[in-house]
Design a protein around this motif. Structure first.
Motif, short mmCIF file in Angstrom:
data_model
loop_
_atom_site.label_atom_id
_atom_site.label_comp_id
_atom_site.label_asym_id
_atom_site.label_seq_id
_atom_site.Cartn_x
_atom_site.Cartn_y
_atom_site.Cartn_z
N SER A 129 -6.60 -1.29 -9.73
CA SER A 129 -7.10 -2.37 -10.59
C SER A 129 -6.00 -2.82 -11.54
N LEU A 130 -6.12 -4.05 -12.01
CA LEU A 130 -5.13 -4.60 -12.93
C LEU A 130 -5.07 -3.80 -14.22
N SER A 131 -6.20 -3.25 -14.64
CA SER A 131 -6.26 -2.52 -15.91
C SER A 131 -5.36 -1.28 -15.92
N GLU A 132 -4.99 -0.78 -14.75
CA GLU A 132 -4.09 0.38 -14.68
C GLU A 132 -2.73 0.09 -15.29
N ILE A 133 -2.29 -1.15 -15.21
CA ILE A 133 -0.93 -1.50 -15.63
C ILE A 133 -0.88 -2.60 -16.69
N SER A 134 -2.01 -3.20 -17.00
CA SER A 134 -2.00 -4.41 -17.82
C SER A 134 -1.49 -4.18 -19.24
N ASP A 135 -1.66 -2.96 -19.77
CA ASP A 135 -1.22 -2.72 -21.14
C ASP A 135 0.30 -2.66 -21.26
N ARG A 136 1.02 -2.73 -20.13
CA ARG A 136 2.48 -2.74 -20.16
C ARG A 136 3.04 -4.15 -20.36
N PRO A 142 7.92 -5.79 -4.25
CA PRO A 142 7.15 -6.02 -5.47
C PRO A 142 6.96 -4.72 -6.24
N THR A 143 6.85 -4.82 -7.54
CA THR A 143 6.67 -3.62 -8.37
C THR A 143 5.39 -2.91 -8.01
N TYR A 144 4.31 -3.70 -7.83
CA TYR A 144 3.00 -3.13 -7.50
C TYR A 144 2.36 -3.95 -6.39
N SER A 145 1.36 -3.35 -5.74
CA SER A 145 0.56 -4.06 -4.74
C SER A 145 -0.90 -3.67 -4.90
N ILE A 146 -1.77 -4.59 -4.54
CA ILE A 146 -3.22 -4.36 -4.58
C ILE A 146 -3.86 -5.25 -3.54
N GLY A 147 -5.01 -4.86 -3.01
CA GLY A 147 -5.67 -5.66 -1.99
C GLY A 147 -6.07 -7.03 -2.53
N PHE A 148 -6.83 -7.02 -3.62
CA PHE A 148 -7.30 -8.24 -4.26
C PHE A 148 -7.22 -8.08 -5.77
N LEU A 149 -7.00 -9.16 -6.47
CA LEU A 149 -6.93 -9.10 -7.92
C LEU A 149 -8.29 -8.72 -8.47
#
Length: 290
Positions: free
Chosen positions: A7-14, A282-289
């Motif tokens: 999830s975006l929340s894993e990294i968003s605080d950076r 890419p720094t990170y990957s995810i299936g869907f935002l």
């Protein structure tokens, strides 16, 4: 290797701000992705800033109307930078002359509207190809047709030495379940034929300059190290981020869903293989935002 996140929340605080692609990330060309909207809302509630950075050939105001029609609420973003605005700025400064052959649809005619930010703009007139001093391409006349149908006209334009201004470097997009050709495919063909194409969207620098300017309207002095670029196009979003030295989040469930084995999340082996083939990291990957 790109780090797969849930999830975006894993990294968003950076990150203090995000440059977020639209088509394939926030909507599918017809309607919003609810999980993406929720993720961006949550990020903004924590103080993050969201600039939507899109290769749409339309002006910012037209994209805002489009988002409303797609049920993308305005509380999940702060500002918008479009390839169209970046290209319009160049056109109005004379990049392809004052008489242009227009390749696109009636819906994209707002591209030719004035821009307040341009002093003493060139007065643009749309003319037949034989009278043109340049080409403005916002998309195909018919997005279902392969760009090769324009080969005779493009050959004539190349022989005349016309420059082609490409307002959307995307080659393809998926509108729902239907794949469509974009202006980038026409510009790519023109370049292959020996013509000169001018690009203003991702992955090229002008749209990132515009995105930083749109971000600075809200919060000046945010460093690049505090910006995350998000998108589903490796040739546009991810290569653009790499070229601008921005961290990136690859949405594998968009254009490359099949190649990356994405259902909800990418298959790690397929993702690694695909990224290696595309020569991007890419720094990170995810299936869907989400």
């Amino acid at each position: 290797m790109s780090q797969i996140i849930d999830s975006l929340s894993e990294i968003s605080d950076r990150y203090e701000a995000m440059f977020v692609d639209l088509w394939g990330c926030v909507h599918n060309g017809m309607t919003a992705y609810p999980e993406a909207v929720d993720a961006l809302r949550a990020y903004r509630k924590r103080g993050g800033l969201v600039v939507l950075v899109t290769n749409s050939p339309r002006p910012r105001t037209e994209v805002m109307k489009q988002l409303e029609g797609f049920d993308v609420p305005d509380d999940c973003w702060d500002n918008i930078a479009t390839s169209g605005d970046s290209a319009r700025s160049a056109m109005l400064r004379g990049a392809v002359g004052d008489k242009v052959w227009f390749v696109g649809t009636q819906d994209e005619l707002p591209f030719f509207e004035p821009m307040k930010m341009i002093d003493n703009p060139v007065q643009i007139t749309r003319v037949p190809l034989e009278d043109a001093g340049g080409i403005v391409c916002t998309g195909a006349f018919d997005a279902s047709q392969h760009p090769d149908v324009l080969r005779p006209q493009l050959l004539y334009a190349k022989q005349k030495g016309l420059k082609l201004l490409c307002a959307n470097p995307d080659v393809i997009v998926d509108r729902g379940e239907t794949r469509e050709w974009c202006a980038g495919a026409i510009a790519e063909l023109y370049t292959e034929m020996g013509g000169e194409s001018l690009y203003f969207g991702k992955p090229f620098a002008p749209i990132y300059d515009l995105a930083r300017s749109r971000l600075a309207e809200i919060a000046p002095d945010i460093p690049d190290s505090a910006i995350l670029a998000i998108g589903d196009g490796v040739k546009t979003d991810i290569q653009g981020a790499l070229g601008e030295d921005l961290d990136s989040l690859f949405i594998s469930g968009g254009l490359a869903a099949a190649e990356t084995g994405t259902v909800r999340q990418p298959d790690p082996a397929a993702l690694e293989r695909y990224l290696a083939e595309q020569n991007v990291s890419p720094t990170y990957s995810i299936g869907f935002l989400r």
